[in-house]
Design an enzyme around this catalytic site. Structure first.
Site, short mmCIF file in Angstrom:
data_model
loop_
_atom_site.label_atom_id
_atom_site.label_comp_id
_atom_site.label_asym_id
_atom_site.label_seq_id
_atom_site.Cartn_x
_atom_site.Cartn_y
_atom_site.Cartn_z
N CYS A 2 0.83 -1.20 0.00
CA CYS A 2 0.00 0.00 0.00
C CYS A 2 0.86 1.25 0.00
O CYS A 2 2.01 1.23 0.45
CB CYS A 2 -0.88 0.01 1.24
N ARG A 27 2.45 1.05 -5.85
CA ARG A 27 2.55 0.20 -4.67
C ARG A 27 1.29 -0.64 -4.45
O ARG A 27 1.31 -1.61 -3.70
CB ARG A 27 2.80 1.06 -3.42
N TRP A 74 -3.26 -2.26 -1.72
CA TRP A 74 -3.12 -3.62 -2.28
C TRP A 74 -3.68 -4.53 -1.21
O TRP A 74 -3.12 -4.66 -0.12
CB TRP A 74 -1.64 -3.92 -2.54
N ASN A 100 -0.26 0.15 6.02
CA ASN A 100 0.40 -0.76 5.08
C ASN A 100 0.95 -1.93 5.90
O ASN A 100 1.64 -1.71 6.89
CB ASN A 100 1.55 -0.01 4.39
N GLY A 101 0.66 -3.16 5.48
CA GLY A 101 1.19 -4.31 6.22
C GLY A 101 0.06 -5.13 6.81
O GLY A 101 -1.10 -5.02 6.40
N GLU A 480 13.40 -15.21 -16.48
CA GLU A 480 13.02 -13.81 -16.37
C GLU A 480 12.14 -13.39 -17.56
O GLU A 480 11.16 -12.65 -17.39
CB GLU A 480 14.28 -12.93 -16.28
N LYS A 484 8.40 -11.92 -17.08
CA LYS A 484 7.98 -10.61 -17.62
C LYS A 484 6.72 -10.77 -18.45
O LYS A 484 5.79 -9.98 -18.32
CB LYS A 484 9.08 -10.00 -18.51
N GLU A 487 3.64 -11.42 -16.24
CA GLU A 487 3.21 -10.25 -15.47
C GLU A 487 2.50 -9.22 -16.31
O GLU A 487 1.53 -8.62 -15.88
CB GLU A 487 4.44 -9.55 -14.88
N HIS A 503 12.74 -33.63 -20.98
CA HIS A 503 12.24 -34.37 -19.82
C HIS A 503 10.80 -33.99 -19.47
O HIS A 503 10.35 -34.28 -18.36
CB HIS A 503 13.15 -34.13 -18.62
N LYS A 602 4.25 -3.30 -6.46
CA LYS A 602 5.68 -3.15 -6.71
C LYS A 602 6.52 -3.80 -5.63
O LYS A 602 7.48 -4.49 -5.91
CB LYS A 602 6.01 -1.66 -6.82
O1 M6R Z 1 11.86 -5.25 -4.49
P1 M6R Z 1 12.29 -6.68 -4.72
O2 M6R Z 1 13.37 -6.78 -5.76
O3 M6R Z 1 12.65 -7.40 -3.48
O4 M6R Z 1 11.01 -7.38 -5.33
C1 M6R Z 1 11.00 -8.75 -5.58
C2 M6R Z 1 9.84 -9.15 -6.45
O5 M6R Z 1 8.63 -8.87 -5.83
C3 M6R Z 1 9.87 -8.41 -7.81
O6 M6R Z 1 11.08 -8.65 -8.47
C4 M6R Z 1 8.72 -8.87 -8.69
O7 M6R Z 1 8.90 -10.20 -9.08
C5 M6R Z 1 8.61 -7.95 -9.89
N1 M6R Z 1 7.24 -7.61 -10.12
C6 M6R Z 1 9.16 -8.54 -11.13
O8 M6R Z 1 8.94 -7.79 -12.26
#
Ligand code: M6R
Length: 607
Positions: A2, A27, A74, A100-101, A480, A484, A487, A503, A602
């Site tokens: 948040c 966030r 969030w 937040n939390g 990765e 991407k 997401e 496999h 984020k």
């Molecule tokens: O802030 P951080 O690098 O610790 O975040 C880790 C993951 O939450 C972050 O990399 C997430 O997977 C991203 N959305 C990837 O694009």
């Protein structure tokens, strides 16, 4: 997670809160809300969905008042609807809270409060915060009530509270970040300095368990024992322009394009190219474990940062010949890890706030490891709990999908690997460091492939599945690339090591499946070409990313993205860029909200 913003001072408060929330929307974006002190008490306005829904509502039903709080959510406890949006007021409408939390013991506290006659309207744990504070508030000493209430909370949280009697905000944190911004006859609060940059760059980051009182006249801070804390403000060197889109349609595309400069900033001033040495003035993890004494490395991270750590394993093992384990932050502490003497645990995190990574770092520390943070955000929790820090200097990353944070993490891990090599008295990594100097140029040239990758996205954006394959140091790049795409476009994508294809994943291959294969000129190049043949033999569609001449792959790949060649250990940094662009353009063509993909936030500050 948040976003929190607060303001005390003479400006038009609602507009200021909305502008702050715009900067924090990455966030969390399930719902948003603001609260101000109006003529007849606290008045809040909230809306489900993105911030624009709140802005529309405020245009229809304007809100005026003095000092206030704003929040972008969030969801953790309770569905993401207007009822559960923050700010949350207590049952007697005396205090308003943004949070937040997670308050882990909220059920127990809620039961107690209900027994004492307090009513609840929402499904949030935040309402427990509001009602408990209100139950302890004598109508005068808000700070005292917050201080007493927070002693009852278990979990990781940051929250801010206001009441009507005085123009003041009380805030505290245990885990998630809070930063105070200092102005002239006005003061600000936010969960991220990005929200404050338009107004001030003089900030104080609150430490865990500290409590801050903001009024227009000043800011006072106390520690957990109630002792006043004197801490000088620091001046941020972030430019407000960095948190604007700067002509790009999305932050993600802007941040992809910022990579040449960001990478330069990561190694700039840290490498003596003539002596072929890495010199960190600012790393300083000697405190507990000298660099030359490191015998094992544990890399701890989540998501994209975990993929950087997987590349880091190759870098450190090859350059420094030190064994490396890589763990998901969310798994590490639950598997009772073996931490041998002379272990350096490295938390890799863009935000430095990720709860799982922080917990793993804590678990490593408890077992005797020294801690290093590779992090993009100075003063974040990861940097504070560590003995040493390598800041990646990527600049603010606003797009939820991590791009420049990833590639700068790779450079930071490369520098760490060379540094450990030096500390062990091994031969200089002259060839590798010389290549590093060319990396920004290589990324620039790769970015010039953008029109071609846009065309590729146009061809494949309707696909329902993608497979990404890579080997060796490029295997994490396949992971990765797949992450991407998932997401940003919501297309199902899997990343695999190319050698594992036979496999199991080979069963997926048919004429509709695009298979992105990272085929670099390293020692497994020929093997990857064989894997490509295997895909083609089953009518799969091969999209190759290679640093070899495209002609070489003409007969075996349907599409070839030829990227510049650089040193084998740096090639993953080049190879990932077309995969970032492919995800971006695919997401855009599918009409997805690439900067704020559904369900994501984020930084994930809860477990
Ligand atoms: O802030 P951080 O690098 O610790 O975040 C880790 C993951 O939450 C972050 O990399 C997430 O997977 C991203 N959305 C990837 O694009």
């Amino acid at each position: 997670m948040c976003g929190i913003v607060g303001y005390v001072g003479g400006r038009e408060v609602v507009a200021l809160l909305i502008e702050g929330l715009r900067r924090l929307e990455y966030r969390g974006y399930d719902s948003a809300g603001v609260v101000v002190r109006g003529p007849e008490g606290l008045i809040a306005s909230k809306a489900e969905g993105k911030l624009d829904r709140l802005v529309d509502k405020l245009e229809r039903e304007p809100l005026t008042g003095s000092f206030g709080l704003g929040h972008t959510r969030w969801a953790t406890h309770g569905a993401p609807n207007e009822r559960n949006a923050h700010p949350v007021l207590d049952a007697r409408r005396r205090v308003a809270v943004i949070h937040n939390g997670i308050i882990e013991n909220f059920l127990q506290l809620k039961t107690e409060l209900i027994a004492a006659g307090w009513e609840f309207e929402t499904d949030t744990d935040t309402e427990v915060v509001a009602n408990l504070i209100s139950s302890l508030y004598d109508g005068d000493d808000l700070r005292g009530a917050v201080d007493a209430a927070r002693k009852r909370f278990e979990g990781m949280y940051a929250f801010a509270v206001m009441a009507t009697r005085r123009e003041e905000i009380v805030a505290t944190r245990q885990g998630p970040p809070l930063v105070v911004g200092l102005g002239e006859a006005e003061n600000f609060l936010a969960s991220d300095p990005a929200a404050l940059l338009t107004y001030t760059r003089d900030v104080i980051f609150l430490d865990n368990a500290e409590l801050a009182l903001l009024t227009p006249r000043g800011v006072e801070i106390w520690d957990a024992q109630g002792h006043p804390v004197e801490r000088a403000a620091q001046r941020l060197n972030w430019d407000p322009i960095q948190v604007e889109k700067g002509g790009y349609k999305h932050f993600m595309l802007k941040e992809i394009h910022e990579q040449p400069q960001a990478l330069q900033d990561t190694f700039g001033g840290r490498v003596d190219f003539e002596l072929a040495r890495v010199e960190f003035d600012d790393i300083g993890f000697e405190g507990s474990l000298g660099e030359s004494e490191v015998r094992r490395v544990h890399l701890l991270a989540c998501g994209t940062s975990l993929h950087a750590a997987l590349v880091g394993k190759f870098l450190i093992e090859e350059l420094a010949r030190i064994p490396v384990e890589v763990d998901y932050g969310s798994e590490y502490r639950y598997r009772d890890p073996i931490v041998e003497p002379a272990t350096l645990a490295v938390g890799v995190s863009q935000s430095g706030e990720t709860a799982d990574t922080l917990s793993a770092m804590g678990a490593a520390r408890e077992r005797g490891a020294s801690l290093l943070a590779i992090c993009n955000v100075a003063n974040s929790q990861a940097t504070r709990i560590s003995d040493g820090v390598i800041l990646t200097h990527a600049g603010p990353e606003i797009g939820v999908a991590s791009t420049k944070a990833f590639t700068t993490q790779l450079v930071a891990l490369f520098l760490l690997a060379v540094r450990l090599r030096q500390a062990r008295g091994m031969e200089t990594a002259a060839e590798e460091l010389a290549a590093l100097a060319h990396l920004p140029q290589a990324i620039d040239e790769t970015l010039a492939l953008e029109p071609k990758i846009d065309q590729l996205a146009r061809r494949f954006f309707r696909a329902e599945d993608f497979l990404y394959l890579g080997r060796g140091i490029n295997y994490p790049i396949a992971l990765e690339g797949a992450l991407k795409l998932k997401e940003i476009s919501y297309i199902h994508a899997e990343g695999y090591t190319a050698g594992e294809m036979k496999h199991g994943p080979i069963a997926l291959i048919d004429e509709d499946l695009p298979v992105v294969m990272v085929a670099s000129g390293d020692r497994v190049y020929d093997k990857v070409i064989s894997n490509m043949q295997e895909v083609k033999a089953r009518d799969g569609i091969v999209i190759a990313v290679t640093d070899h001449d495209a002609e070489e792959l003409a007969g075996v790949a349907d599409e070839v993205i030829q990227v510049p060649r650089i040193h084998r250990l740096l090639q993953p940094i080049v190879n990932v860029v077309p995969l970032q662009l492919l995800a971006y353009f695919t997401g855009v063509r599918r009409g997805a909200d690439v900067d704020q993909p559904r369900n994501l936030a984020k930084s994930v500050t809860v477990e």
